[in-house]
Design a protein around this motif. Structure first.
Motif, PDB file in Angstrom:
ATOM      1  N   SER A  28      -7.637   1.682  -5.967  1.00 15.74           N
ATOM      2  CA  SER A  28      -7.422   2.916  -5.206  1.00 15.74           C
ATOM      3  C   SER A  28      -7.691   2.666  -3.727  1.00 15.74           C
ATOM      4  CB  SER A  28      -8.363   4.014  -5.712  1.00 15.74           C
ATOM      5  OG  SER A  28      -9.711   3.702  -5.366  1.00 15.74           O
ATOM      6  N   ARG A  29      -7.205   3.553  -2.901  1.00 19.80           N
ATOM      7  CA  ARG A  29      -7.466   3.438  -1.464  1.00 19.80           C
ATOM      8  C   ARG A  29      -8.967   3.519  -1.186  1.00 19.80           C
ATOM      9  NH1 ARG A  29      -2.938   4.200   1.829  1.00 19.80           N
ATOM     10  NH2 ARG A  29      -4.233   5.015   3.500  1.00 19.80           N
ATOM     11  N   VAL A  42       0.838  -1.196   0.000  1.00 19.42           N
ATOM     12  CA  VAL A  42       0.000   0.000   0.000  1.00 19.42           C
ATOM     13  C   VAL A  42       0.873   1.245   0.000  1.00 19.42           C
ATOM     14  CG1 VAL A  42      -0.210   0.073   2.521  1.00 19.42           C
ATOM     15  CG2 VAL A  42      -2.008   1.060   1.125  1.00 19.42           C
ATOM     16  N   GLU A  76       0.271   5.925  -0.750  1.00 26.22           N
ATOM     17  CA  GLU A  76      -0.742   6.989  -0.689  1.00 26.22           C
ATOM     18  C   GLU A  76      -1.712   6.955  -1.868  1.00 26.22           C
ATOM     19  OE1 GLU A  76       2.863   8.548  -2.786  1.00 26.22           O
ATOM     20  OE2 GLU A  76       2.555   7.563  -0.862  1.00 26.22           O
ATOM     21  N   LYS A 135     -11.294   0.586   0.566  1.00 26.91           N
ATOM     22  CA  LYS A 135     -12.145   0.780   1.748  1.00 26.91           C
ATOM     23  C   LYS A 135     -13.549   0.255   1.491  1.00 26.91           C
ATOM     24  CE  LYS A 135      -9.616   4.800   3.403  1.00 26.91           C
ATOM     25  NZ  LYS A 135      -9.633   6.259   3.571  1.00 26.91           N
ATOM     26  N   GLY A 179      -2.747   3.917  -3.580  1.00 26.92           N
ATOM     27  CA  GLY A 179      -3.598   2.741  -3.672  1.00 26.92           C
ATOM     28  C   GLY A 179      -2.978   1.522  -3.035  1.00 26.92           C
ATOM     29  N   ILE A 180      -3.536   0.385  -3.413  1.00 28.33           N
ATOM     30  CA  ILE A 180      -3.145  -0.895  -2.827  1.00 28.33           C
ATOM     31  C   ILE A 180      -2.992  -1.932  -3.931  1.00 28.33           C
ATOM     32  CG2 ILE A 180      -5.570  -1.490  -2.377  1.00 28.33           C
ATOM     33  CD1 ILE A 180      -4.611  -2.984   0.125  1.00 28.33           C
TER      34      ILE A 180
END
Length: 88
Positions: A59-60, A31, A33, A64, A35-36
């Motif tokens: 994306s982050r 991960v 800033e 989520k 995304g993952i």
């Protein structure tokens, strides 16, 4: 080709011949800033090695949402498993 409808009303086309289900017993997560990345892996026999069978980036914000929906699904099915009742 199988066609599924998701809750948002988007038609999903799935070719069962070219889209296998890949089993995982290992997930490596990277991960930053932006995304993952999920590296989906399988253990190689009785060795201490794993083979990456799929890589998924998001994306982050999407991550989520994914975690939220996966948590809901797991909680819902856990209740069904404990009671022995099937989900609709």
């Amino acid at each position: 080709m199988e066609q599924k409808q998701n809750p948002q009303g988007v038609a999903i086309n799935l070719n069962l011949d070219t889209t296998p289900i890949l089993y995982t017993d290992n997930v490596l997560m990277t991960v930053n800033e932006d995304g993952i990345v999920l590296d989906i892996a399988q253990k190689v026999g009785s060795t201490n090695q794993a083979r990456i069978v799929s890589r998924i980036g998001m994306s982050r914000n999407h991550a989520k949402k994914f975690v939220k929906e996966l948590s809901k699904l797991l909680a819902m099915t856990e209740g069904a498993i404990q009671t022995g009742q099937k989900l609709n």
